[in-house]
Design a protein around this motif. Sequence first.
Motif, mmCIF file in Angstrom:
data_model
loop_
_atom_site.group_PDB
_atom_site.id
_atom_site.type_symbol
_atom_site.label_atom_id
_atom_site.label_comp_id
_atom_site.label_asym_id
_atom_site.label_seq_id
_atom_site.Cartn_x
_atom_site.Cartn_y
_atom_site.Cartn_z
ATOM 1 N N MET A 1 0.852 -1.173 0.000
ATOM 2 C CA MET A 1 0.000 0.000 0.000
ATOM 3 C C MET A 1 0.905 1.246 0.000
ATOM 4 N N PRO A 2 0.670 2.199 -0.892
ATOM 5 C CA PRO A 2 1.534 3.378 -0.959
ATOM 6 C C PRO A 2 1.327 4.333 0.214
ATOM 7 N N LYS A 3 2.357 5.100 0.489
ATOM 8 C CA LYS A 3 2.270 6.163 1.485
ATOM 9 C C LYS A 3 1.270 7.207 0.988
ATOM 10 N N ALA A 4 0.872 8.092 1.880
ATOM 11 C CA ALA A 4 0.002 9.207 1.514
ATOM 12 C C ALA A 4 0.562 10.468 2.154
ATOM 13 N N TYR A 5 0.184 11.598 1.579
ATOM 14 C CA TYR A 5 0.767 12.869 1.994
ATOM 15 C C TYR A 5 -0.290 13.951 2.127
ATOM 16 N N TRP A 6 -0.117 14.770 3.149
ATOM 17 C CA TRP A 6 -0.834 16.022 3.206
ATOM 18 C C TRP A 6 0.061 17.041 2.527
ATOM 19 N N ILE A 7 -0.482 17.785 1.593
ATOM 20 C CA ILE A 7 0.227 18.899 0.989
ATOM 21 C C ILE A 7 -0.554 20.141 1.396
ATOM 22 N N PHE A 8 0.112 20.968 2.149
ATOM 23 C CA PHE A 8 -0.535 22.052 2.864
ATOM 24 C C PHE A 8 0.172 23.353 2.524
ATOM 25 N N ASN A 9 -0.584 24.349 2.108
ATOM 26 C CA ASN A 9 -0.036 25.670 1.797
ATOM 27 C C ASN A 9 -0.838 26.708 2.570
ATOM 28 N N ALA A 10 -0.127 27.668 3.160
ATOM 29 C CA ALA A 10 -0.812 28.637 4.012
ATOM 30 C C ALA A 10 -0.229 30.034 3.864
ATOM 31 N N THR A 11 -1.097 30.990 4.017
ATOM 32 C CA THR A 11 -0.704 32.367 4.239
ATOM 33 C C THR A 11 -1.248 32.722 5.617
ATOM 34 N N ILE A 12 -0.362 32.957 6.541
ATOM 35 C CA ILE A 12 -0.763 33.220 7.923
ATOM 36 C C ILE A 12 -1.235 34.662 8.034
ATOM 37 N N THR A 13 -2.457 34.825 8.524
ATOM 38 C CA THR A 13 -3.055 36.153 8.647
ATOM 39 C C THR A 13 -3.085 36.638 10.091
ATOM 40 N N ASP A 14 -3.015 35.729 11.042
ATOM 41 C CA ASP A 14 -3.023 36.066 12.468
ATOM 42 C C ASP A 14 -2.039 35.126 13.161
ATOM 43 N N PRO A 15 -0.783 35.550 13.307
ATOM 44 C CA PRO A 15 0.246 34.660 13.869
ATOM 45 C C PRO A 15 -0.076 34.125 15.260
ATOM 46 N N ASP A 16 -0.693 34.913 16.111
ATOM 47 C CA ASP A 16 -1.015 34.445 17.459
ATOM 48 C C ASP A 16 -2.037 33.318 17.435
ATOM 49 N N THR A 17 -3.051 33.441 16.609
ATOM 50 C CA THR A 17 -4.058 32.389 16.487
ATOM 51 C C THR A 17 -3.458 31.155 15.818
ATOM 52 N N TYR A 18 -2.675 31.354 14.779
ATOM 53 C CA TYR A 18 -2.049 30.222 14.089
ATOM 54 C C TYR A 18 -1.117 29.456 15.034
ATOM 55 N N ARG A 19 -0.441 30.172 15.900
ATOM 56 C CA ARG A 19 0.443 29.525 16.883
ATOM 57 C C ARG A 19 -0.356 28.558 17.777
ATOM 58 N N LYS A 20 -1.594 28.897 18.091
ATOM 59 C CA LYS A 20 -2.444 28.004 18.886
ATOM 60 C C LYS A 20 -2.699 26.703 18.135
ATOM 61 N N TYR A 21 -2.839 26.781 16.817
ATOM 62 C CA TYR A 21 -2.977 25.567 15.999
ATOM 63 C C TYR A 21 -1.719 24.706 16.112
ATOM 64 N N VAL A 22 -0.577 25.329 15.929
ATOM 65 C CA VAL A 22 0.696 24.593 15.977
ATOM 66 C C VAL A 22 0.905 23.951 17.351
ATOM 67 N N GLU A 23 0.479 24.627 18.399
ATOM 68 C CA GLU A 23 0.602 24.080 19.758
ATOM 69 C C GLU A 23 -0.294 22.864 19.980
ATOM 70 N N ARG A 24 -1.345 22.709 19.167
ATOM 71 C CA ARG A 24 -2.331 21.655 19.390
ATOM 72 C C ARG A 24 -2.300 20.525 18.356
ATOM 73 N N ASP A 25 -1.743 20.759 17.184
ATOM 74 C CA ASP A 25 -1.832 19.753 16.121
ATOM 75 C C ASP A 25 -0.969 18.520 16.363
ATOM 76 N N GLY A 26 0.047 18.637 17.187
ATOM 77 C CA GLY A 26 0.978 17.533 17.422
ATOM 78 C C GLY A 26 0.341 16.275 17.991
ATOM 79 N N GLU A 27 -0.703 16.418 18.769
ATOM 80 C CA GLU A 27 -1.370 15.252 19.347
ATOM 81 C C GLU A 27 -1.909 14.333 18.249
ATOM 82 N N ALA A 28 -2.589 14.905 17.274
ATOM 83 C CA ALA A 28 -3.127 14.097 16.176
ATOM 84 C C ALA A 28 -2.000 13.523 15.332
ATOM 85 N N PHE A 29 -0.985 14.328 15.036
ATOM 86 C CA PHE A 29 0.109 13.841 14.202
ATOM 87 C C PHE A 29 0.851 12.689 14.867
#
Length: 96
Positions: A1-29
């Motif tokens: 079975m082949p690997k799969a990839y998320w390809i993600f592109n972003a323009t950050i509009t609110d760094p403080d809010t985006y930082r909250k995402y980065v602080e929380r996404d690691g659990e799922a990953f």
Amino acid sequence: MPKAYWIFNATITDPDTYRKYVERDGEAFAKYGARFLVRGGDAVVVEGSARARHVIIEFENLAVARACYDSPEYQAASVFRRAGAVTDLIIVEGVT
């Protein structure tokens, strides 16, 4: 079975809010065995256009990549991503 990839592109509009995402996404990953191949870094647009930030994440297969995205852990984190950035995210199967 082949690997799969998320390809993600972003323009950050609110760094403080985006930082909250980065602080929380690691659990799922971590839960779904994600492996970052690209996370930011310098990029050169040679054709077309691109957002400011690029991320490529590897998963065991397409089902695991999709399960990570659909997981309660990731969906809770993604609220902050959506509020703090304009993003494109695709999940793609690799070659066999």
